[in-house]
Design an enzyme around this catalytic site. Structure first.
Site, PDB file in Angstrom:
ATOM      1  N   TYR A   1       0.628  -8.896  -5.142  1.00  0.00           N
ATOM      2  CA  TYR A   1       1.935  -9.527  -4.988  1.00  0.00           C
ATOM      3  C   TYR A   1       1.954 -10.911  -5.634  1.00  0.00           C
ATOM      4  CZ  TYR A   1       2.626  -6.116  -1.205  1.00  0.00           C
ATOM      5  OH  TYR A   1       2.728  -4.965  -0.464  1.00  0.00           O
TER       6      TYR A   1
ATOM      7  N   ASP B   1      10.493  -5.181   1.792  1.00  0.00           N
ATOM      8  CA  ASP B   1      11.622  -5.792   2.489  1.00  0.00           C
ATOM      9  C   ASP B   1      12.799  -5.952   1.526  1.00  0.00           C
ATOM     10  OD1 ASP B   1      10.400  -6.077   4.988  1.00  0.00           O
ATOM     11  OD2 ASP B   1       9.450  -7.967   4.402  1.00  0.00           O
TER      12      ASP B   1
ATOM     13  N   ASP C   1      10.010 -15.448   7.087  1.00  0.00           N
ATOM     14  CA  ASP C   1      10.522 -15.502   5.721  1.00  0.00           C
ATOM     15  C   ASP C   1      11.839 -16.281   5.697  1.00  0.00           C
ATOM     16  OD1 ASP C   1      12.789 -13.702   6.192  1.00  0.00           O
ATOM     17  OD2 ASP C   1      11.326 -12.085   6.237  1.00  0.00           O
TER      18      ASP C   1
ATOM     19  N   ARG D   1       4.155 -12.033   4.601  1.00  0.00           N
ATOM     20  CA  ARG D   1       4.868 -12.996   5.454  1.00  0.00           C
ATOM     21  C   ARG D   1       3.907 -13.663   6.430  1.00  0.00           C
ATOM     22  NH1 ARG D   1       8.924 -10.004   8.720  1.00  0.00           N
ATOM     23  NH2 ARG D   1       7.850  -8.090   8.115  1.00  0.00           N
TER      24      ARG D   1
END
Length: 210
Positions: free
Chosen positions: A58, A30, A72, A168
């Site tokens: 991540y 993103d 988000d 997310r």
């Protein structure tokens, strides 16, 4: 990839820097996310389909207290009630308990703003039109979710997962399970398969490479 540009922007930058059209990435990040983006060039673009399914890791920052329509920090809050004082008192043991139940082979509902399709329509397109799709949960694999920093309402996580997992959605589901909502505030991809972000080059390094 720094936070800000889209994955497509990064592909375009590589095309300009290397003066070639045969460039493609192996897994979207993103725009607000940063970190490792694998890019294939030339004949290597044929390998992209084999690399896109690699497992990933991540560093994610979750803010508890309210959810957003995008799951988000770029989205619109779904509540006007001030819940951050409650979120600031959440217990680490409660967060760890919820996260433990989110690992392994699990079903995950994709975000309303995602590239998932239903009846040929992209979820994000329907959501932007004000009619979000009812997306069915899909199977994903999450190896681990570890807390690396705990200062509620902010919780920093290290997540190792299979391809197709939405970080997310992890933030959203954590907040829902705790009864206070939650959203993803920051995201950095640190690993794809055996490739790690510490061995990657920045856009600036690419542009100035001889």
């Amino acid at each position: 990839k720094p936070a800000g540009p889209s994955s497509h922007d990064m592909v375009s930058a590589v095309r300009r820097a290397l003066r070639t059209r045969r460039v493609g990435h192996t897994g979207t990040l993103d725009p607000f996310a940063s970190g490792l983006l694998l890019i294939c060039v030339g004949a290597a673009t044929r390998l992209a389909e084999y690399l896109s399914g690699l497992d990933k890791q991540y560093h994610a920052t979750v803010v508890l207290g309210f959810a957003t329509d995008t799951d988000d920090h770029t989205g619109v809050p779904l509540t006007t009630e001030e819940t951050l004082p409650d979120a600031s008192r959440v217990l680490r043991t409660d967060v760890e308990r919820v996260l433990a139940g989110m690992t392994g082979d699990v079903l995950q509902r994709p975000p309303a703003y995602s590239a998932k399709k239903r009846d040929g329509e992209r979820a994000y397109a329907a959501a932007r039109a004000g009619r979000p799709l009812a997306l069915e949960p899909v199977p994903v694999h999450i190896d681990h979710i570890d807390i690396v920093h705990f200062e509620p309402p902010r919780v920093e996580l290290d997540v190792a997962c299979g391809s197709g997992t939405y970080i997310r959605a992890i933030a959203r589901d954590l907040g829902q399970a705790l009864g206070m909502g939650g959203h993803l505030a920051a995201l950095r991809r640190t690993r794809v398969g055996r490739c790690v972000v510490d061995h990657a080059i920045t856009p600036a390094q690419l542009i100035h490479a001889d």
